[in-house]
Design a protein around this motif. Sequence first.
Motif, PDB file in Angstrom:
ATOM      1  N   GLY A   9       0.819  -1.217   0.000  1.00  0.00           N
ATOM      2  CA  GLY A   9       0.000   0.000   0.000  1.00  0.00           C
ATOM      3  C   GLY A   9       0.846   1.257   0.000  1.00  0.00           C
ATOM      4  N   SER A  10       0.184   2.380  -0.177  1.00  0.00           N
ATOM      5  CA  SER A  10       0.947   3.628  -0.217  1.00  0.00           C
ATOM      6  C   SER A  10       1.347   4.071   1.181  1.00  0.00           C
ATOM      7  N   GLY A  11       0.600   3.627   2.175  1.00  0.00           N
ATOM      8  CA  GLY A  11       0.933   4.002   3.543  1.00  0.00           C
ATOM      9  C   GLY A  11       1.617   2.873   4.297  1.00  0.00           C
ATOM     10  N   VAL A  12       1.064   1.670   4.139  1.00  0.00           N
ATOM     11  CA  VAL A  12       1.518   0.526   4.914  1.00  0.00           C
ATOM     12  C   VAL A  12       1.610  -0.688   3.996  1.00  0.00           C
ATOM     13  N   VAL A  13       2.670  -1.488   4.181  1.00  0.00           N
ATOM     14  CA  VAL A  13       2.742  -2.765   3.467  1.00  0.00           C
ATOM     15  C   VAL A  13       2.265  -3.843   4.431  1.00  0.00           C
ATOM     16  N   LYS A  14       1.321  -4.661   3.972  1.00  0.00           N
ATOM     17  CA  LYS A  14       0.748  -5.686   4.821  1.00  0.00           C
ATOM     18  C   LYS A  14       0.964  -7.059   4.191  1.00  0.00           C
ATOM     19  N   GLY A  15       1.195  -8.061   5.018  1.00  0.00           N
ATOM     20  CA  GLY A  15       1.384  -9.410   4.488  1.00  0.00           C
ATOM     21  C   GLY A  15       0.537 -10.397   5.266  1.00  0.00           C
ATOM     22  N   ASP A 100     -13.627   0.003   1.545  1.00  0.00           N
ATOM     23  CA  ASP A 100     -12.195  -0.013   1.820  1.00  0.00           C
ATOM     24  C   ASP A 100     -11.710   1.430   1.931  1.00  0.00           C
ATOM     25  N   ILE A 101     -11.290   1.818   3.111  1.00  0.00           N
ATOM     26  CA  ILE A 101     -10.741   3.165   3.259  1.00  0.00           C
ATOM     27  C   ILE A 101      -9.270   3.054   3.604  1.00  0.00           C
ATOM     28  N   GLY A 102      -8.445   3.383   2.633  1.00  0.00           N
ATOM     29  CA  GLY A 102      -6.997   3.307   2.822  1.00  0.00           C
ATOM     30  C   GLY A 102      -6.408   4.686   2.955  1.00  0.00           C
ATOM     31  N   ALA A 103      -5.114   4.769   2.742  1.00  0.00           N
ATOM     32  CA  ALA A 103      -4.434   6.038   2.929  1.00  0.00           C
ATOM     33  C   ALA A 103      -4.827   7.046   1.849  1.00  0.00           C
ATOM     34  N   VAL A 214     -13.019  -2.451   5.521  1.00  0.00           N
ATOM     35  CA  VAL A 214     -11.631  -2.928   5.501  1.00  0.00           C
ATOM     36  C   VAL A 214     -10.701  -1.748   5.256  1.00  0.00           C
ATOM     37  N   GLY A 215      -9.399  -1.989   5.312  1.00  0.00           N
ATOM     38  CA  GLY A 215      -8.427  -0.910   5.130  1.00  0.00           C
ATOM     39  C   GLY A 215      -8.013  -0.345   6.477  1.00  0.00           C
ATOM     40  N   GLY A 216      -7.047   0.550   6.441  1.00  0.00           N
ATOM     41  CA  GLY A 216      -6.425   1.051   7.667  1.00  0.00           C
ATOM     42  C   GLY A 216      -7.381   1.648   8.670  1.00  0.00           C
ATOM     43  N   LEU A 217      -8.505   2.172   8.195  1.00  0.00           N
ATOM     44  CA  LEU A 217      -9.376   2.862   9.148  1.00  0.00           C
ATOM     45  C   LEU A 217     -10.267   1.952   9.967  1.00  0.00           C
TER      46      LEU A 217
HETATM   47  N1  LIG Z   1      -3.559   1.692  14.014  1.00  0.00           N
HETATM   48  C1  LIG Z   1      -4.211   2.589  13.315  1.00  0.00           C
HETATM   49  N2  LIG Z   1      -5.126   3.385  13.910  1.00  0.00           N
HETATM   50  C2  LIG Z   1      -5.823   4.294  13.207  1.00  0.00           C
HETATM   51  N3  LIG Z   1      -5.670   4.496  11.889  1.00  0.00           N
HETATM   52  C3  LIG Z   1      -4.784   3.764  11.247  1.00  0.00           C
HETATM   53  C4  LIG Z   1      -4.018   2.769  11.912  1.00  0.00           C
HETATM   54  N4  LIG Z   1      -3.212   2.198  10.996  1.00  0.00           N
HETATM   55  C5  LIG Z   1      -3.487   2.805   9.817  1.00  0.00           C
HETATM   56  N5  LIG Z   1      -4.421   3.746   9.961  1.00  0.00           N
HETATM   57  C6  LIG Z   1      -4.983   4.617   8.916  1.00  0.00           C
HETATM   58  O1  LIG Z   1      -5.052   3.842   7.751  1.00  0.00           O
HETATM   59  C7  LIG Z   1      -4.429   4.455   6.657  1.00  0.00           C
HETATM   60  C8  LIG Z   1      -3.632   3.428   5.892  1.00  0.00           C
HETATM   61  O2  LIG Z   1      -4.518   2.495   5.455  1.00  0.00           O
HETATM   62  P1  LIG Z   1      -4.114   1.320   4.491  1.00  0.00           P
HETATM   63  O3  LIG Z   1      -5.346   0.581   4.196  1.00  0.00           O
HETATM   64  O4  LIG Z   1      -2.968   0.573   5.029  1.00  0.00           O
HETATM   65  O5  LIG Z   1      -3.665   2.164   3.242  1.00  0.00           O
HETATM   66  P2  LIG Z   1      -2.797   1.748   1.984  1.00  0.00           P
HETATM   67  O6  LIG Z   1      -3.184   0.367   1.653  1.00  0.00           O
HETATM   68  O7  LIG Z   1      -3.175   2.742   0.958  1.00  0.00           O
HETATM   69  O8  LIG Z   1      -1.401   1.879   2.445  1.00  0.00           O
HETATM   70  C9  LIG Z   1      -3.568   5.545   7.216  1.00  0.00           C
HETATM   71  O9  LIG Z   1      -3.687   6.688   6.424  1.00  0.00           O
HETATM   72  C10 LIG Z   1      -4.123   5.788   8.594  1.00  0.00           C
HETATM   73  O10 LIG Z   1      -4.975   6.922   8.541  1.00  0.00           O
END
Ligand SMILES: Nc1ncnc2c1ncn2[C@@H]1O[C@H](COP(=O)(O)OP(=O)(O)O)[C@@H](O)[C@H]1O
Lengths: 268, 263, 411, 419
Positions: A9-15, A100-103, A214-217
């Motif tokens: 991902g652009s914010g976090v890499v997940k495996g 899905d709410i990502g970065a 799903v996603g980071g939020l």
């Molecule tokens: N532990 C956490 N608590 C709250 N928000 C988080 C947490 N981890 C990630 N996030 C939020 O999730 C977003 C990243 O989401 P993600 O789905 O991993 O994005 P991507 O796949 O685009 O990298 C970040 O912008 C952040 O706002």
Amino acid sequence: MITCGLDLGSGVVKGALIEDGRKILNTASRPTRGNPSSAGQQVLEDLAEAENLVPGDLAYLCTTGFGRYMFPNRQLQVSDITSSAKGASFLRPGTRHVLDIGAQSSRAIRISPTGKVLKFKMNEKCAAGAGRFVERCSKYLQVPMEDMSARALSAQKPKLISSVCAVLAETEIINNVAEEVPLPDILMGVYLSLAQRAYSLMRYVGIESEITLVGGLVHSEAMVRAVGDTVHMGVNAQSEGHYAAAIGAALLGHQRALRLSGPAGVRN
Amino acid sequence: MKAAAGIDVGSTTAKCVILRDGELLGKSLNPVGVNIVRDAEEALRLALVDARLDRSEVAFVTGTGYGRYKIAFGQLTVTEISCHARGAHFLFPRTRLVIDIGGQDTKAIRVNERGEVADFAMNDKCAAGTGRFLDVCAGALGYDVAEIGPLSLEARHPVKVTSTCTVFAESEVTSHVSRGKDPKDILAGLHASIANRSLSLLQRVGIEPEVTFTGGVSRNEGMVRALSGRLRMPINVSPLSQYMGAIGAALAGADRLRGGTAS
Amino acid sequence: MVERYYLQLAEAEKAKRPVAYMLVGGNLTEIVRSFGYEVVFPEIVALNCAIKHKSLDNILQAEAQGYGLDVCGYVKNDLGLQSLGGDTPFGHIPKPDLLVCSFSGCYVYIKWWEALAETLGAPLFNFDVPYQRTEKPLKEDVEYMVAQLWDFIHLLEKQTGRSFDMAELKRVLERSRRAEELWVQYLDAGRNVPSPIEAYFEAVFYMFPINVLRGTEEAVRFYETVNQEVKVRLKEGNYPVPEEKVRLVVEGVPPYTNYRTFWDFFRKWGAVSVAATYPKVGGLFDLGFVHDPARPLESIAEYSLGAYVNQSWPLRRELIKKYVHDFQADAVLIHGIKSCRSFTAGQGDLRDWLIHETGTPTLYLESDHEDPRYFAPAQIKNRMDAFFESLEQRKSTAAAGAAAVSGVRVS
Amino acid sequence: MTLLQIHENRGSARVAAPNEEPSVPTMNLSSDLKEVRATRDLAQALKLTMELIQDSSFPTARAWVAGGGHAAAFFPVYTPQEIAHALGLLPVSLRGGGEDLEITHADAALGSFLCSISKSTLELAITGKLDPFGAFVFPYICDVSRNLEGIFSRLRPNAVTHMLHLPQNFTSASSVPFLVAEYGRLVEKLERLAGQRLSKDALADSLQVYNRRRALLADLAALRRSEPWKLAATELNLLERLGDLVPPEVQMPVLERALREVKERQRPKRDAVRVILVGPFCEQPTHDLLSLIEEAGCYVVGDELSMLHRWMGDVPVSGDPLENLARAYIRSPVDIGVRATPMPKGVSIVARAKEAEAQGVLFLTAKFCEPALEDVVLYRKGLDDHKIPYLHLEFEEKSTSYEQSRLQIETFVESVLFD
Ligand SMILES: Nc1ncnc2c1ncn2[C@@H]1O[C@H](COP(=O)(O)OP(=O)(O)O)[C@@H](O)[C@H]1O
Ligand SMILES: Nc1ncnc2c1ncn2[C@@H]1O[C@H](COP(=O)(O)OP(=O)(O)O)[C@@H](O)[C@H]1O
Ligand code: SF4
Ligand code: SF4
Ligand code: SF4
């Protein structure tokens, strides 16, 4: 058979490591920091170490996420919409609507009972609709990311943000602070505004029943509540939801590996 | 004659100057935070300190900028468009076109030989192409805004930046970095893209020499060069250009003093 | 009167009287009414929704159906409203039995009525109005339109089972003519200095009968009353802005979502509009055209050709220039609509032309007619303040600046 | 120069042409250019076309004018270019400025919320790139195109400009006479530019030429529909777009050769999703975006690109040619965003998808193109009812990053292919 899904991902890499397409063995993540492939490599190493894997144990590696083409040692790459849908369906069997709410972006996905994408819509025009926006708010409101959600939840009268622009929204928020709107109300307003944008994506694909987030939020309780309050229906969110795309990729990798060893047709 | 103060409360910074008979006595610049009223007061206080004047020696206070309505202690408010025109014309009397790039918007102002606004145009609702755009991109590359201008001038193969959106530009910048592009080249691309957007705005009012560049972004040398290159003409820039709105405001106040309309 | 109109629509629905949907520009009210139809103008419903701050819900509903961000707000308001059931704060909007698309000046009309026909299943008549590129209507154009009008009349006969009554149409047209002449009389009052009328904000309200109720006695009486009122205002020196400082010609659709706020910005500067193009979307009666009972169908055709947006840019430019001259205006205000390309595409060029070729100070503002998300009050106010400031300043020429404090030249 | 390379190639490319060698109605292209060596194969012709398209200074029109002729520019979507052809003018289709053109002037005149093609076309005019043209024709396909004519009339007061009102009433008996009269107005203006009167015979001849060209393009499209792996979307598009810039007599031999060569091609068939592209009837997506679509796993088996070149089938040649041309427009069954059609959109799209044996529909609409945006909604309903998958993407002339589009197309492909 063990398969791995790597969501760059652009914010976090997940495996995620999956056994026989049925069981999640483990998950791991690392911040992307502008270098998806090295972060991906690290996540892979973290997982291998945690599960005591040796080379050869991994039957199939499938990448997803915006950096899916940037990881050379992959056998297959799929789009993160496809993989999130698959993953969500695995985490919450029977779910038909995935948000899905990502970065960088939000996507509403409508899926079949087997987790196949039927319809999807993502925010394109403006960046104000995704997680990065929350991060920025945390920065200039000087509330640590960890505290954002908890503070927001104590809101009495959330103050919505009308500006469609992420940048101008900042100014609007600053104005709200100047007008002495209580901080929790501003914070909840941020989440609600995100939820409203997501809602219009959902309406486009059509929603009738429970939504799986799903996603980071998913980590943010305030976000979950905001989505629920906006769409007036059940929201299913679990912290594995952050790994949905990685899990989905591993599952699709498993399917693919089966097919390769079996007699089925070959794509490409 | 007594002194006049001009306070320009913008989206990012509050600026104040104190003038007497066209002479600059003191100035101040401080960031705008959440309390605009206090920031405006602070700007005046700092400028008074700089000028070694007492508040009572300032007979007229004019407010301008987005926060002008918050300056309760002033006698007059004027838009920053008139003020930038006035200020630019004061410092460069042959100015016919002013380009003001601030934190949140960009303005093109055509002025007549008397320094009056003949026509103006502003960027649309979008924050693209403004100081904020540069701030965000500088941040994404790990630089301070003050550094990026000079760095951009060292570029050898400027990259093309197409994103007009501030937020998406940030990710475009990151993706260029991850593809191994030289930050200097990316910066040059960013500057070129703003110069181009500004040009299209200038076109709206008509380009005529001399051109004076004002607002915080005019402190960015890379931007000055990019714009001057795109316009194919020299541009006036003053070290005081970020104060231009405040100067114009103070001048407007001084007019009132002369006219005896101050209450 | 507007209220009564919506009541009447509701009654029509109850009484199962047939309802026709029509567009304002170049509409065929007289013919349709002569067959006993009630007429709904979705544009007017849309602007009423916007004034009542109800448009956003409808717009969001339409966007959920897939209408893009950039589609005309009127269209989205209408289609959103239709799919939400048709209830507005001012009454229920009945479904159409007939869709009449007078294609005069906006391509969106075609798409919009196509969508209505497809989603609501009502029969659609496309009245093709050639774009007007010459000052006087061309013979072939009028012939083409008269032929279409006969087709239309036959369609109406088939739909209603009634036969066409030319004598009745002529009587209706005679009432139209009277209302039109009175309306022009009202508009002409803007020539007075100071002006007793507000030719934009106020006229927008007064244009309702000329567009919607044309051909009725009610419309005639309305304008008689209005003109009486104007006379009184003139006599008593009771003007829309007490101290007229700036006389404006206004071009473009108003931001209905923030109508009052917008108007107040003007009043603050003592600005009054003395002439405007928008109240002429229904027809440019002030250029000397009125319906003519002696040439019923021909004059209806000419009326449709003459709708303001159906004029080519060269004609529009000249018209605005003429208004500036005839109404002794100081400046022109152009209000661009984000989602309306018909009016807006080219207004920048108009602005350039006015400033550089006619020397008229011109202000260009942009927002939307229906979508409150695009009305940025602070920005609009800022531009307006700057514009009026500079107008004032230029009026009272200030002395030029003193010596430079400091400065460098970079090349 | 490139034009002549293609031109020179004409003789060798011809396959069993029924008539005599088609004569190019030239003021002739200067003779030194004729010495340029001929192109050898299709790939070469495509490359040259690409260069022609990318050269925003309109080299073919310049060459034509330098040779003593006049050139007329036509805005999309449909215009009766046969008329210009019959008058000995070089008809050129305007297609915007492509991705490399910087827009700095046009924004100011037009406004912010408009499609790229309108802005870039105006930019080309302002920056003098359209100087070789003596006439500009804008059809009433939408409000933007219509208004653009008004701006051009101010910008180029000495050129002929015409806003062509294409009728929207297709059922009235009076539509054909009206369109004949409307075409008549255009004819008058173009005659002024050409310095000669339009003869019926010349127009009838031109109708024939254009009929042949349409037939050739229809053959290519049919070939692609049945064996899409043999002809890429980008290739067919280039072949069509060659006709935007050169006379049909120059384009047709290339098409004939293409037809022959493509049939013989041996290319592997991929496991890709058959889609039709709906929406890009006016502004054209970039070459990169078109290839991205196929790269990401689609076969384009039908599209609305370059609609002008295939708008109607065979226009009858006998009788009054102008009336035939008008009648053909009125009767044309084409369902497209820029003309009212009797068939409901929801029905028509399903029929089109079925006819092309498409597995899905890709809506590819120009950003801010209102006619396209409005149609998509009605199309969607029809497709939903018939469970035909679709995806809607918006494009602009200027965008170098296609990541978002790629992601969406890949998802779409995966959703059709995976289970
Ligand atoms: N532990 C956490 N608590 C709250 N928000 C988080 C947490 N981890 C990630 N996030 C939020 O999730 C977003 C990243 O989401 P993600 O789905 O991993 O994005 P991507 O796949 O685009 O990298 C970040 O912008 C952040 O706002
Ligand atoms: N030293 C500097 N070098 C380059 N750019 C600067 C510098 N200082 C400020 N800026 C730019 O100026 C902008 C602020 O401009 P200013 O005119 O003060 O804005 P506003 O009036 O809207 O508050 C900042 O966004 C930043 O990009
Ligand atoms: S409005 Fe703001 S977030 Fe949207 S495109 Fe413009 S700068 Fe980006
Ligand atoms: S003229 Fe403008 S506001 Fe009216 S329907 Fe057309 S696009 Fe919409
Ligand atoms: S792209 Fe669409 S809006 Fe633009 S000119 Fe073409 S048809 Fe009109």
